[in-house]
Design an enzyme around this catalytic site. Structure first.
Site, PDB file in Angstrom:
ATOM      1  N   ASP A  33       0.875  -1.164   0.000  1.00 46.83           N
ATOM      2  CA  ASP A  33       0.000   0.000   0.000  1.00 46.83           C
ATOM      3  C   ASP A  33       0.918   1.221   0.000  1.00 46.83           C
ATOM      4  O   ASP A  33       2.135   1.096   0.164  1.00 46.83           O
ATOM      5  CB  ASP A  33      -0.898  -0.044   1.239  1.00 46.83           C
ATOM      6  CG  ASP A  33      -1.858   1.129   1.317  1.00 46.83           C
ATOM      7  OD1 ASP A  33      -2.302   1.612   0.253  1.00 46.83           O
ATOM      8  OD2 ASP A  33      -2.158   1.563   2.442  1.00 46.83           O
ATOM      9  N   ASP A  35      -0.094   4.917   1.516  1.00 49.39           N
ATOM     10  CA  ASP A  35      -0.230   5.739   2.721  1.00 49.39           C
ATOM     11  C   ASP A  35       0.013   4.922   3.977  1.00 49.39           C
ATOM     12  O   ASP A  35      -0.596   3.865   4.175  1.00 49.39           O
ATOM     13  CB  ASP A  35      -1.632   6.369   2.774  1.00 49.39           C
ATOM     14  CG  ASP A  35      -1.879   7.312   1.609  1.00 49.39           C
ATOM     15  OD1 ASP A  35      -1.133   8.288   1.489  1.00 49.39           O
ATOM     16  OD2 ASP A  35      -2.803   7.046   0.818  1.00 49.39           O
TER      17      ASP A  35
END
Length: 482
Positions: A33, A35
């Site tokens: 991912d 963030d």
């Protein structure tokens, strides 16, 4: 006598912890991912989200301008809390659906235990009232669980607006308030307010020190394939990765997918991939292959698997959101999963302090005394037992305050694991404070979960203290690549 021996074997805040046995030698492909996985943000970001959402409530939802007097408090909420949408209550719930008394907040004020017990006919929340699989409040569910790091300002804003209405004796519908705050927080992302602010002052909002490039370079040097799947937009990811990794960041990744709309990405088979050109324009070409150096938007995991052939336990995916990032991958697709839990580092540092160790050692000792001495029914013994119970309650409150004055530790209620930890244990093979922890381990390292005793396997309470089964892995046990 016990405290020095415990302190000589302190936990390592940079260790990787295992829920399930896993060897890195079996991992050929690493996914990430963006963030709070590849990039970490400064404390200023949550203040930005809070202020922007608060302004949207005032300007677009016609809330009283007086709520501007409330500022973001970074020390109010923790992740993993539940919010009762109909009662407007924020609370901490354990793995067995029991509310931790003393952690139920209406607005910014704690709700007395007897009031909580009266509302819920005890402290248990029935299954049908709990949130759905992804932590959402939906039809029939009154509870919403906040699992995202971005949800910290949302919980604080909810509590502040509730506080304003309560203090000013304003009659309001809690369901409407919840929806309006949720929509305002969403719009901070959807309308690009957060993205534009970060891009305009990237050094203020992005923390550079998480050694992301070193991790990616190490994996590349060992011939590992890498991919990125994020819900964030293309230009935002590009600027952030250039800042923390360098202009050549795309050379490290075999596939880059933006605006993936997780968790729908993992379940919806209908949406095809679209290529994004250098100007951020979507192209109409049919995608027959996911090419290195290109950026793709949308798509779905089933098409991703068909185009790459990256299936099963040779894939390890890292994310910070236990539901949106990890749950479907481990349950439906057999990928290995790694959870990034930034709060872990600070909590372990607290657990390594002498004051915490002394408090916990005496708390466990006192609990053992209560368990063994409760058979004595004479008045003098009963008086001492009551004093011990009072002291035990005070120690529990002290223990909670070590972590967060309102809600305590992310991982524990008084004695039980939190609901957050229950989901973490189910959906993450390994977990760590940041990706930089990988630098402490060889690329063929095998993670073995510790055999923690079951309740019927536990030794006597005093023996457990002496053996210290909760203390590993130790600081000196981390494997260094030198």
């Amino acid at each position: 006598e016990l405290v020095p021996s415990i302190m000589s074997n302190m936990l390592n805040p940079d260790a990787i912890f295992s829920n399930n046995e896993m060897s890195l030698s079996d991992i050929e492909i690493y996914g990430f991912d963006y963030d709070y996985t590849l990039v970490f943000y400064s404390k200023h970001l949550h203040t930005l989200i809070f202020n922007a959402a608060r302004d949207l409530l005032i300007n677009e939802h016609r809330y009283p301008a007086e709520i501007r007097k409330y500022d973001y408090d970074p020390n109010f909420a923790i992740r993993g809390l539940h919010y009762d949408v109909h009662r407007a209550l924020l609370m901490k719930i354990d793995a067995f659906h029991y509310i931790q008394l003393g952690t139920v907040y209406r607005g910014l004020s704690v709700v007395p235990d007897d009031e909580v017990i009266a509302m819920y006919d005890g402290s248990h929340v029935p299954l049908e009232q709990m949130s759905d699989f992804y932590g959402k409040s939906s039809q029939g569910n009154t509870m919403k669980q906040f699992m995202d790091i971005f949800s910290l300002p949302e919980m604080t804003l909810l509590s502040c607006v509730n506080e304003y209405f309560l203090k000013n004796n304003i009659d309001y519908e809690p369901v409407h308030l919840y929806k309006d705050v949720k929509d305002s927080i969403r719009d901070v992302h959807i309308k690009g307010i957060m993205y534009r602010a970060i891009e305009a002052d990237i050094e203020k909002y992005i923390c550079y020190a998480e050694q992301t490039r070193a991790v990616l370079a190490k994996l590349a040097d060992h011939g590992k394939k890498m991919f990125l799947i994020t819900n964030s937009p293309s230009s935002f990811v590009d600027k952030g990765m250039k800042f923390i990794v360098g202009k050549d960041w795309r050379d490290l990744f075999d596939v880059v997918i933006v605006q993936a709309d997780k968790p729908n990405f993992f379940n919806d088979k209908r949406r095809p991939f679209r290529k994004v050109n250098e100007r951020g324009v979507l192209l109409w070409d049919k995608i027959h292959k996911l090419q290195k150096g290109q950026i793709y938007k949308q798509g779905n995991l089933y098409e991703f698997l068909k185009l790459t052939g990256w299936r099963g336990s040779k894939v390890l995916y890292f994310g910070d959101h236990i539901y949106s990032d990890l749950a479907d991958l481990t349950l439906k697709h057999g990928w290995r999963t790694g959870a990034i839990i930034p709060e872990l580092r600070s909590e372990i540092k607290i657990m390594n302090t002498e004051k915490y160790i002394q408090t916990m050692t005496w708390l466990q000792t006192l609990t053992g005394l209560l368990e063994h001495m409760q058979v004595h029914r004479d008045p003098d013994s009963q008086m001492i037992l009551e004093e011990w119970k009072k002291e035990r309650k005070e120690l529990r409150e002290m223990n909670r305050n070590f972590f967060n004055a309102q809600f305590g530790s992310l991982f524990r209620t008084d004695e039980n694991p939190t609901y957050f930890l229950r989901r973490l244990s189910r959906f993450a093979d390994i977990y760590m404070a940041s990706l930089s922890c990988l630098l402490n381990y060889e690329p063929d390292y095998t993670f073995y979960p510790r055999r923690t005793p079951l309740q019927h396997e536990l030794p006597g309470w005093s023996d457990q203290l002496c053996t210290g089964t909760f203390r590993i892995p130790f600081l000196q046990e981390t494997v260094q690549i030198k």
